[in-house]
Design a protein around this motif. Sequence first.
Motif, PDB file in Angstrom:
ATOM      1  N   GLY A  80       0.797  -1.212   0.000  1.00  0.00           N
ATOM      2  CA  GLY A  80       0.000   0.000   0.000  1.00  0.00           C
ATOM      3  C   GLY A  80       0.831   1.264   0.000  1.00  0.00           C
ATOM      4  N   THR A  81       0.285   2.312  -0.611  1.00  0.00           N
ATOM      5  CA  THR A  81       0.885   3.635  -0.510  1.00  0.00           C
ATOM      6  C   THR A  81       0.154   4.386   0.593  1.00  0.00           C
ATOM      7  OG1 THR A  81      -0.542   4.215  -2.406  1.00  0.00           O
ATOM      8  CG2 THR A  81       1.806   3.969  -2.816  1.00  0.00           C
ATOM      9  N   GLY A  82       0.910   4.854   1.542  1.00  0.00           N
ATOM     10  CA  GLY A  82       0.286   5.538   2.679  1.00  0.00           C
ATOM     11  C   GLY A  82       1.057   6.793   3.065  1.00  0.00           C
ATOM     12  N   ILE A  83       0.773   7.874   2.373  1.00  0.00           N
ATOM     13  CA  ILE A  83      -0.177   7.979   1.273  1.00  0.00           C
ATOM     14  C   ILE A  83       0.529   8.457   0.011  1.00  0.00           C
ATOM     15  CG2 ILE A  83      -2.175   8.477   2.747  1.00  0.00           C
ATOM     16  CD1 ILE A  83      -1.695  11.476   1.896  1.00  0.00           C
ATOM     17  N   LEU A  84      -0.132   8.232  -1.143  1.00  0.00           N
ATOM     18  CA  LEU A  84       0.366   8.753  -2.408  1.00  0.00           C
ATOM     19  C   LEU A  84      -0.210  10.152  -2.607  1.00  0.00           C
ATOM     20  CD1 LEU A  84       2.104   7.550  -4.754  1.00  0.00           C
ATOM     21  CD2 LEU A  84      -0.062   7.160  -5.955  1.00  0.00           C
ATOM     22  N   VAL A  85       0.664  11.147  -2.775  1.00  0.00           N
ATOM     23  CA  VAL A  85       0.219  12.536  -2.930  1.00  0.00           C
ATOM     24  C   VAL A  85      -0.214  12.731  -4.382  1.00  0.00           C
ATOM     25  CG1 VAL A  85       0.824  14.958  -2.658  1.00  0.00           C
ATOM     26  CG2 VAL A  85       1.819  13.248  -1.116  1.00  0.00           C
ATOM     27  N   LEU A  86      -1.500  12.622  -4.630  1.00  0.00           N
ATOM     28  CA  LEU A  86      -2.006  12.577  -5.998  1.00  0.00           C
ATOM     29  C   LEU A  86      -1.764  13.844  -6.811  1.00  0.00           C
ATOM     30  CD1 LEU A  86      -5.358  10.589  -5.899  1.00  0.00           C
ATOM     31  CD2 LEU A  86      -3.040   9.802  -6.362  1.00  0.00           C
ATOM     32  N   PHE A 111      -4.534   1.276  -3.066  1.00  0.00           N
ATOM     33  CA  PHE A 111      -4.351   2.633  -3.601  1.00  0.00           C
ATOM     34  C   PHE A 111      -4.646   3.639  -2.483  1.00  0.00           C
ATOM     35  CE2 PHE A 111      -6.067   5.656  -7.163  1.00  0.00           C
ATOM     36  CZ  PHE A 111      -4.857   6.328  -7.207  1.00  0.00           C
ATOM     37  N   GLY A 112      -3.662   3.834  -1.605  1.00  0.00           N
ATOM     38  CA  GLY A 112      -3.798   4.799  -0.522  1.00  0.00           C
ATOM     39  C   GLY A 112      -3.422   6.185  -1.010  1.00  0.00           C
ATOM     40  N   VAL A 113      -4.328   7.159  -0.869  1.00  0.00           N
ATOM     41  CA  VAL A 113      -4.133   8.455  -1.519  1.00  0.00           C
ATOM     42  C   VAL A 113      -4.475   9.612  -0.585  1.00  0.00           C
ATOM     43  CG1 VAL A 113      -4.681   7.458  -3.759  1.00  0.00           C
ATOM     44  CG2 VAL A 113      -6.486   8.576  -2.453  1.00  0.00           C
ATOM     45  N   GLY A 114      -3.961  10.769  -0.944  1.00  0.00           N
ATOM     46  CA  GLY A 114      -4.282  11.988  -0.216  1.00  0.00           C
ATOM     47  C   GLY A 114      -3.854  13.202  -1.009  1.00  0.00           C
ATOM     48  N   PRO A 115      -4.227  14.394  -0.535  1.00  0.00           N
ATOM     49  CA  PRO A 115      -3.949  15.617  -1.289  1.00  0.00           C
ATOM     50  C   PRO A 115      -2.600  16.254  -1.007  1.00  0.00           C
ATOM     51  CG  PRO A 115      -5.371  16.118   0.551  1.00  0.00           C
ATOM     52  CD  PRO A 115      -5.156  14.625   0.582  1.00  0.00           C
ATOM     53  N   GLU A 131      -5.121  24.036  -5.272  1.00  0.00           N
ATOM     54  CA  GLU A 131      -5.847  23.158  -6.188  1.00  0.00           C
ATOM     55  C   GLU A 131      -5.853  21.706  -5.732  1.00  0.00           C
ATOM     56  OE1 GLU A 131      -4.246  25.701 -10.099  1.00  0.00           O
ATOM     57  OE2 GLU A 131      -3.456  23.702  -9.633  1.00  0.00           O
ATOM     58  N   ARG A 132      -5.203  21.413  -4.608  1.00  0.00           N
ATOM     59  CA  ARG A 132      -4.904  20.023  -4.264  1.00  0.00           C
ATOM     60  C   ARG A 132      -6.138  19.143  -4.135  1.00  0.00           C
ATOM     61  NH1 ARG A 132      -3.105  20.117   2.159  1.00  0.00           N
ATOM     62  NH2 ARG A 132      -4.812  21.435   2.894  1.00  0.00           N
ATOM     63  N   GLY A 133      -7.201  19.643  -3.513  1.00  0.00           N
ATOM     64  CA  GLY A 133      -8.385  18.822  -3.332  1.00  0.00           C
ATOM     65  C   GLY A 133      -9.066  18.494  -4.642  1.00  0.00           C
ATOM     66  N   ARG A 134      -9.225  19.501  -5.506  1.00  0.00           N
ATOM     67  CA  ARG A 134      -9.897  19.298  -6.788  1.00  0.00           C
ATOM     68  C   ARG A 134      -9.074  18.380  -7.689  1.00  0.00           C
ATOM     69  NH1 ARG A 134      -9.721  24.712  -6.411  1.00  0.00           N
ATOM     70  NH2 ARG A 134      -9.065  25.130  -8.568  1.00  0.00           N
ATOM     71  N   ARG A 135      -7.759  18.575  -7.668  1.00  0.00           N
ATOM     72  CA  ARG A 135      -6.893  17.687  -8.451  1.00  0.00           C
ATOM     73  C   ARG A 135      -6.965  16.246  -7.929  1.00  0.00           C
ATOM     74  NH1 ARG A 135      -2.996  19.692 -11.990  1.00  0.00           N
ATOM     75  NH2 ARG A 135      -2.826  21.970 -12.079  1.00  0.00           N
ATOM     76  N   THR A 136      -6.993  16.087  -6.612  1.00  0.00           N
ATOM     77  CA  THR A 136      -7.075  14.741  -6.028  1.00  0.00           C
ATOM     78  C   THR A 136      -8.332  14.025  -6.503  1.00  0.00           C
ATOM     79  OG1 THR A 136      -5.783  15.348  -4.070  1.00  0.00           O
ATOM     80  CG2 THR A 136      -7.266  13.466  -3.863  1.00  0.00           C
ATOM     81  N   ASP A 137      -9.465  14.711  -6.447  1.00  0.00           N
ATOM     82  CA  ASP A 137     -10.718  14.086  -6.867  1.00  0.00           C
ATOM     83  C   ASP A 137     -10.692  13.731  -8.351  1.00  0.00           C
ATOM     84  OD1 ASP A 137     -11.841  14.229  -4.327  1.00  0.00           O
ATOM     85  OD2 ASP A 137     -12.679  16.230  -4.673  1.00  0.00           O
TER      86      ASP A 137
END
Length: 333
Positions: A80-86, A111-115, A131-137
């Motif tokens: 797992g990625t904890g966390i992958l900075v998307l 697929f462990g992810v975060g902003p 923009e991090r949240g919108r890009r993450t989604d």
Amino acid sequence: MTVKIGIWVPSYAWNLSDGGEQAHRVKRLKDYIVRCEELGFDVWDIDHLLTAPGLYGNAWLEPLSVLTYAAALTEKVMLGTGILVLPLRNPVLLAKEIATLSQLSNDRYIFGVGPGWDPKEFESVGTRISERGRRTDEIIAAVRELLTKDSASFEGEFYSFRDVTIEPRPMKHPEVWVSGGSRVPDENFHDRDFMPKSVLNRIANADAWLSRCSGTQDRLLRDWETVQNHVESSGKPRDAVRFAHCNFIQLSPGKTRAQALEEQRAHAVRAFGTHRSYEHLQECYLLGEIDHQLGRLKELAGHGMDYVVLGPLTDALDQLDFIAEHLQPELNR
């Protein structure tokens, strides 16, 4: 009570000038991964593109590369990625990397992810932290399209593509585990003392909430109640999203609290830097005597946590054995 344990492996990117020392660390990383497999601990890796002076004393190796390396050394444990900075990544390239890892690991990737949170990392790759949240989604949605469809197309605010086919694709889409939570506000970073609705929506649409270790235990439990309420308000059962937690730890068997904290101080300062006081680090991370560490984990398990990712502060293999001896049996009663 059954709590599955994963381990953040020590893929430290220390600034090394001695080639022999580098070879030693790579050998230790290999031994660490193999020992995790032997003990039944899932293998997780941290994503920090750059050093963050005063907050982290080091960067980490690129996580998907490390997990591909781990896939060749293991057969059973999850990766797992904890966390992958998307927001630091391009979704098409990321989907290809995930597809490759899934192929080589027989679909063992989580697929462990975060902003993310470090403004400098965003600036260095040409994006903005605002923009991090919108890009993450967008990336979560785009990667799902790419890993589940032929001729995938996507049109978003930041990313767009048409008729893209990733091959070979995973047999099934990896589980998505999403981080996020409130944090003690810091004027230098974009953290809030509450969970925005956008973060709650992201968690509610995921397989698990991977809660982070950046606040007090009380704040963490408050956040979990908030997550459950939001999941329920969205029309799903309160337990539709799994409760997982990640935290750094260092075990000092046979030591009193004072002795353990003194022994762990140098390791903590090296890992986290000096921006926060040692007292603050003790609130955030699993430091102190084993009874205290176990008590905090059992409290979380009592509120529904059934998975924990633990990150020893050193690459000493005996830490894995200490976790297997002192924590694992008590968390699986």
